[in-house]
Design a protein around this motif. Sequence first.
Motif, PDB file in Angstrom:
ATOM      1  N   GLY A   7       0.800  -1.217   0.000  1.00 51.45           N
ATOM      2  CA  GLY A   7       0.000   0.000   0.000  1.00 51.45           C
ATOM      3  C   GLY A   7       0.828   1.260   0.000  1.00 51.45           C
ATOM      4  N   ARG A   8       2.154   1.127   0.025  1.00 51.61           N
ATOM      5  CA  ARG A   8       3.015   2.313   0.046  1.00 51.61           C
ATOM      6  C   ARG A   8       3.400   2.696  -1.371  1.00 51.61           C
ATOM      7  N   PRO A   9       3.270   3.964  -1.749  1.00 51.56           N
ATOM      8  CA  PRO A   9       3.657   4.401  -3.091  1.00 51.56           C
ATOM      9  C   PRO A   9       5.136   4.136  -3.344  1.00 51.56           C
ATOM     10  N   THR A  10       5.460   3.860  -4.584  1.00 50.69           N
ATOM     11  CA  THR A  10       6.842   3.555  -4.954  1.00 50.69           C
ATOM     12  C   THR A  10       7.478   4.734  -5.686  1.00 50.69           C
ATOM     13  N   LEU A  11       8.775   4.600  -5.903  1.00 49.90           N
ATOM     14  CA  LEU A  11       9.504   5.599  -6.682  1.00 49.90           C
ATOM     15  C   LEU A  11       8.934   5.671  -8.095  1.00 49.90           C
ATOM     16  N   GLU A  12       8.553   4.505  -8.626  1.00 47.95           N
ATOM     17  CA  GLU A  12       7.981   4.472  -9.965  1.00 47.95           C
ATOM     18  C   GLU A  12       6.654   5.224 -10.021  1.00 47.95           C
ATOM     19  N   ALA A  13       5.862   5.154  -8.940  1.00 47.20           N
ATOM     20  CA  ALA A  13       4.588   5.870  -8.899  1.00 47.20           C
ATOM     21  C   ALA A  13       4.823   7.373  -8.948  1.00 47.20           C
ATOM     22  N   VAL A  14       5.812   7.825  -8.227  1.00 49.96           N
ATOM     23  CA  VAL A  14       6.141   9.260  -8.250  1.00 49.96           C
ATOM     24  C   VAL A  14       6.582   9.662  -9.645  1.00 49.96           C
ATOM     25  N   ALA A  15       7.432   8.845 -10.255  1.00 52.09           N
ATOM     26  CA  ALA A  15       7.924   9.153 -11.604  1.00 52.09           C
ATOM     27  C   ALA A  15       6.766   9.233 -12.592  1.00 52.09           C
ATOM     28  N   SER A  16       5.773   8.338 -12.457  1.00 50.40           N
ATOM     29  CA  SER A  16       4.624   8.331 -13.359  1.00 50.40           C
ATOM     30  C   SER A  16       3.801   9.598 -13.220  1.00 50.40           C
ATOM     31  N   VAL A  17       3.549  10.012 -11.989  1.00 54.02           N
ATOM     32  CA  VAL A  17       2.757  11.216 -11.752  1.00 54.02           C
ATOM     33  C   VAL A  17       3.510  12.459 -12.230  1.00 54.02           C
ATOM     34  N   ALA A  18       4.832  12.475 -12.016  1.00 50.65           N
ATOM     35  CA  ALA A  18       5.623  13.650 -12.397  1.00 50.65           C
ATOM     36  C   ALA A  18       5.944  13.682 -13.885  1.00 50.65           C
ATOM     37  N   GLY A  19       5.805  12.534 -14.557  1.00 49.60           N
ATOM     38  CA  GLY A  19       6.135  12.480 -15.978  1.00 49.60           C
ATOM     39  C   GLY A  19       7.621  12.520 -16.237  1.00 49.60           C
ATOM     40  N   VAL A  20       8.400  11.939 -15.330  1.00 45.17           N
ATOM     41  CA  VAL A  20       9.850  11.908 -15.488  1.00 45.17           C
ATOM     42  C   VAL A  20      10.305  10.469 -15.237  1.00 45.17           C
TER      43      VAL A  20
END
Length: 351
Positions: A7-20
């Motif tokens: 249930g914890r967001p990952t680094l990949e999730a952040v990258a997806s939202v940021a578009g980087v």
Amino acid sequence: MQIPRSGRPTLEAVASVAGVSRATVSRVINEVPTVDPEIVETVRRAIEETGYVPNLAARSLVTRRTGSVALVVSEPPEQRSPLPFLERLFTDPYVGRVTAGAQTVLRPRDIHLAIIPADPPAHDQVVRYVRQGHVDGVLLITSSSADPLPARLAALAVPLVLSTRTTLPGVAWVDLDQAAGGRLAAEHLIGSGRTRLAVVGGPPDAPFGHARLEGFLDGVRAAGLTEPEVVTADFTRPGGEAAVRTLLAARPDVDGVFAANDLMADGVSTALRTAGRDVPRDVAVVGFDDSSVAAQAHPPLTTVRQPVEDMAEAMARLLLAALRQAQEPDDGAAAGGSETFVPELVVRASA
């Protein structure tokens, strides 16, 4: 958004939202300075949106940073006060003011400040603690020219900033024009008609206390007055009280006293009143620091203000600069650095 089973967001999730890319997110989290500021802001917004919490242990392996710095308060090698070190440490407003000022700079950057008392028996322990990498750098408060701790910490090549000027190569420092403060005290007492002056100074091995005394003496000599009686004490309230008893025995006609800090000045004022001298009618008293003690004293103390909080902020900024330089030693920045502040006279009821 990629959410793992925990249930914890990952680094990949952040990258997806940021578009980087994931690598870009990692560089932002690890505070790599070459990332475009707009991208940094985009990634930070994505971190907030996803609720991602960086793994600090993994981050420290990459950056070799702990996110903590130490505020070390060093005791001189020769104990010069009958009061225990920790009692003096936590009753002196100076340390609290330094802490507050440093936190103003460090806290917004998520840097933890660890306060470490360091009397001589603890010096080896402090050196080991810093050598083992528990903190990224050190803010060091020391009051003695004979203190070996600054040189020992400087030898570790850890970013270090001192609360007093130093000749240690590559070590930054912040200080006040102490002599100018002493002259302000002398000029004020003389300007108010006081001619039979005395000083309750700090210990001889305290450089800032010596500078305050020399500045005061310069002001007295410039006015052509008789050399003041000088009694040394230990920067504590009881030390100031004891100094007055010695002072009155040597110069019973004294009409103006400069004490090298507010705690001693408060002790001086108390002892003078106990001896039957009115403050300021019979004897004017000037302190140094403009700490909370000065405003709360009876009567409130006229004092020389050193902007301790501002000075501590400057110490923290110099330490951050040293940390950046240590992380990127080829960026052309010079090690060390210094900043000197100007004192001001604060007039209250004691002089």
